[in-house]
Design a protein around this motif. Structure first.
Motif, PDB file in Angstrom:
ATOM      1  N   ALA A 122      14.986 -14.148 -12.196  1.00 55.08           N
ATOM      2  CA  ALA A 122      13.763 -14.370 -11.426  1.00 55.08           C
ATOM      3  C   ALA A 122      13.579 -13.286 -10.367  1.00 55.08           C
ATOM      4  N   ILE A 123      12.729 -12.313 -10.670  1.00 55.87           N
ATOM      5  CA  ILE A 123      12.434 -11.255  -9.713  1.00 55.87           C
ATOM      6  C   ILE A 123      10.917 -11.162  -9.524  1.00 55.87           C
ATOM      7  N   PRO A 124      10.418 -11.237  -8.278  1.00 54.13           N
ATOM      8  CA  PRO A 124       8.983 -11.007  -8.046  1.00 54.13           C
ATOM      9  C   PRO A 124       8.644  -9.534  -8.265  1.00 54.13           C
ATOM     10  N   GLY A 125       7.432  -9.271  -8.745  1.00 54.79           N
ATOM     11  CA  GLY A 125       7.031  -7.903  -9.016  1.00 54.79           C
ATOM     12  C   GLY A 125       7.123  -7.004  -7.804  1.00 54.79           C
ATOM     13  N   LEU A 126       6.746  -7.530  -6.639  1.00 57.55           N
ATOM     14  CA  LEU A 126       6.750  -6.708  -5.432  1.00 57.55           C
ATOM     15  C   LEU A 126       8.163  -6.366  -4.960  1.00 57.55           C
ATOM     16  N   GLY A 150       4.491 -17.300 -13.031  1.00 62.34           N
ATOM     17  CA  GLY A 150       3.939 -18.651 -13.130  1.00 62.34           C
ATOM     18  C   GLY A 150       3.057 -19.075 -11.977  1.00 62.34           C
ATOM     19  N   ASN A 151       3.128 -18.365 -10.838  1.00 60.82           N
ATOM     20  CA  ASN A 151       2.292 -18.697  -9.686  1.00 60.82           C
ATOM     21  C   ASN A 151       1.552 -17.467  -9.167  1.00 60.82           C
ATOM     22  N   ASN A 152       1.367 -16.504 -10.048  1.00 61.16           N
ATOM     23  CA  ASN A 152       0.705 -15.250  -9.728  1.00 61.16           C
ATOM     24  C   ASN A 152      -0.812 -15.467  -9.692  1.00 61.16           C
ATOM     25  N   HIS A 153      -1.463 -15.025  -8.636  1.00 61.72           N
ATOM     26  CA  HIS A 153      -2.897 -15.287  -8.469  1.00 61.72           C
ATOM     27  C   HIS A 153      -3.733 -14.698  -9.601  1.00 61.72           C
ATOM     28  N   PHE A 154      -3.447 -13.479  -9.999  1.00 63.60           N
ATOM     29  CA  PHE A 154      -4.199 -12.861 -11.089  1.00 63.60           C
ATOM     30  C   PHE A 154      -4.052 -13.689 -12.353  1.00 63.60           C
ATOM     31  N   CYS A 339       6.554 -14.552  -1.413  1.00 63.20           N
ATOM     32  CA  CYS A 339       6.095 -13.260  -1.883  1.00 63.20           C
ATOM     33  C   CYS A 339       4.600 -13.409  -2.149  1.00 63.20           C
ATOM     34  N   GLU A 340       3.782 -12.796  -1.308  1.00 61.76           N
ATOM     35  CA  GLU A 340       2.351 -13.053  -1.308  1.00 61.76           C
ATOM     36  C   GLU A 340       1.728 -12.838  -2.681  1.00 61.76           C
ATOM     37  N   GLN A 341       0.930 -13.811  -3.119  1.00 65.95           N
ATOM     38  CA  GLN A 341       0.188 -13.805  -4.377  1.00 65.95           C
ATOM     39  C   GLN A 341       1.084 -13.833  -5.615  1.00 65.95           C
TER      40      GLN A 341
END
Length: 551
Positions: A122-126, A150-154, A339-341
């Motif tokens: 589990a790594i956030p893109g940012l 799974g919780n990415n705004h785009f 991690c925003e968005q």
């Protein structure tokens, strides 16, 4: 280049239908090769493996060894590592071990147990760039990671609008840019709901996420289909909603159904196999059988178990709502980061006490139920969700429990006295063979990941090899391999690190159409402009004294 010969070992190579054959392996340029045909081939090293068990190097497809959650865990628990210092030697740097080791310590620990490949789950893109720096700093093993979506705004916006072409382009671009191996979803929609100040995670698969108007079921279905359209080697990697809650087996079952035939890999499935009533903790029991029956009947699904071991551990997850739930239930300190968005994470120290606590005993037993009741071992992978259910160095205990029914019955007798009435583990007599252990720790994880050069010892495979000394004490046998080779180099001997080498980071190249990338750029420009405008308004309000503080 010269050859390395591993002579007369007893091979367990399930991918090539080799079950206990005595043979010689030939290695060259980091690969397994055919026996040389030239007279008097140059051999740089011979390893006498007569009487020893030879397997491919271990593959852990779900663990946590990098990223913001791991770094938070390292900072939160210095006491976990204080007594696990690794001194500098000719072949090692100084490091710390224990439940949440340093980067060097993680490489030494995995390699010392015979594991040569590990995938962070589990790594956030940012945070991908920093995760790569950590993985590059983790020696001896090959590694990679899954990117959170799974919780990415785009993603939520485009799933709602049914804009699949743009969605595929964004997913493909993100995986390519981050050099990630696969797609991961954690409590899809539920984390975003929690982040919107509701502090409540979604309870139902068809309950829309506020503001976005899209359901977790839609996210699962569309991203699983996207993974297939992008021709990713690994299926969508799924952490279901309602982790850890009584009665959550229904959520997991409905999530499996929502795949609608697409591939899906279900992570740490033990934590999603609970019966009972969410409003009555005393009703907690196993309902793994319903999920196992479904998996047995659906070949598009694979799982890793996420078994738990008695003792102290550290929960680290992209499911911040669940970490908060644990903190409120136990009173333990905890940490959350946003991690925003994109995502959020929660970190909390824990201790499993199955001898005393009924819930912990049931969790311990459910892990064994999954291993022992699954019909096809090729679709179940060994994992403890390291370090959530226990550190990887506890794997030999689970192997012992799987291979020795008498030892297992003795262990069951030491657990909380209600474990027998709330699980089926006491009724299971199956004993794993060495071949089946080789499947769930090596061949099956490699196949599930689509790593064609891992998990087997056929010609062309990476020369990642573990050699064990057979012993009556199964746990001891798997705790201390005789030799571990990575890319044909001896990196461990009798538990001692013998080389200072850097493993590779693996990633996938998705098959995506870049035509829609300008649309993605427009979306980001629009949304970030709006956010910056809001921040400017907030700053003006603060200057005028009209703003209110929010906790």
């Amino acid at each position: 280049m010269s050859y390395v010969a591993i002579e007369n070992g007893t091979l367990h190579d399930p991918a090539n239908d080799i079950d206990g054959e005595v043979t010689t392996l030939w290695l060259r340029d980091g690969k397994v090769v055919a026996p040389p045909t030239e007279p008097n081939p140059e051999i740089s090293r011979r390893i006498d493996a007569r009487g020893y068990v030879v397997m491919p190097g271990g593959v852990d497809l779900h663990c946590h060894i990098a990223g913001p959650k791991v770094n938070a865990g390292r900072k939160m628990t210095p006491e976990y590592r204080r007594d696990h210092r690794i001194p500098r030697t000719e072949h090692t740097r100084s490091a710390t071990g224990g439940l949440v080791p340093s980067t060097f310590g993680a490489g030494y620990m995995f390699a010392g147990l015979g594991y040569t490949t590990a995938m962070d789950a589990a790594i956030p893109g940012l945070h991908a760039r920093h995760a790569h720096e950590e993985l590059a700093d983790t020696p001896l093993i090959d590694k990679g990671f899954y990117l959170l979506f799974g919780n990415n705004h785009f993603v939520l916006d485009h799933v709602r609008e049914g804009r699949r072409a743009e969605l595929d382009a964004y997913l493909g671009w993100s995986l390519h840019a981050a050099k990630a191996y696969g797609m991961k979803i954690v409590n899809p929609g539920g984390v975003e709901n929690w982040k919107q100040i509701s502090r409540k995670s979604l309870q139902q698969l068809d309950e829309p996420v506020p503001h976005f108007g899209v359901t977790p079921r839609q996210v699962v279905r569309e991203l699983a289909a996207a993974a297939d359209r992008l021709k990713l080697p690994h299926a969508l990697h799924i952490h279901c909603n309602n982790l850890g809650m009584p009665g959550n087996y229904r959520t997991a079952l409905h999530t499996m159904e929502s795949l609608e035939g697409h591939r899906g890999h279900f992570a740490h499935v033990q934590f999603h196999s609970y019966g009972g009533d969410e409003n009555d903790p005393t009703s907690f029991a196993s309902n793994a059988a319903a999920l196992i029956d479904y998996v047995n009947a659906h070949e598009n699904i694979t799982v890793d178990v996420g078994h738990v071991n008695p003792g102290r551990t550290l929960g680290m997850t992209g499911d911040a709502p669940f970490a908060q739930h644990l903190a409120e239930m136990t009173g333990n300190r905890w940490f959350a980061a946003d991690c925003e968005q994109e995502s959020s994470c929660g970190v909390i120290p824990m201790e499993f006490q199955p001898q005393k606590a009924m819930v912990h005993a049931v969790q311990w037993a459910i892990g064994l139920e999954w291993y022992l009741r699954i019909e096809d071992p090729w679709r179940v992978c060994m994992s403890s969700d390291h370090p959530n259910g226990g550190a990887i160095y506890r794997y030999p205990e689970i192997i012992h429990l799987l291979m020795d029914a008498d030892f297992r019955r003795e262990a069951i007798g030491q657990m909380h006295d209600q474990v027998g009435g709330r699980t089926t583990v006491a009724d299971l007599d199956r004993q794993y063979t060495l071949q089946e252990i080789a499947i769930i720790t090596r061949a099956a994880p490699a196949r599930t990941l689509g790593l064609a050069h891992k998990g087997h010892l056929g010609v062309g495979a990476d020369a990642d090899i573990t050699i064990y000394s057979p012993q009556d004490d199964i746990r001891t046998m798997f705790e201390r391999p005789r030799y571990v080779l990575q890319a044909g180099r001896v990196i461990c001997k009798e538990g001692q690190i013998m080389a200072d080498v850097t493993g590779r980071t693996v990633y996938a190249e998705p098959d995506f159409d870049a035509e829609f990338l300008p649309h993605i750029e427009s979306w980001f420009n629009e949304h970030y402009t709006i956010r910056f405008r809001n921040y400017a308004i907030a700053a003006e309000s603060l200057a005028s004294g009209s703003a209110i503080a929010c906790g």
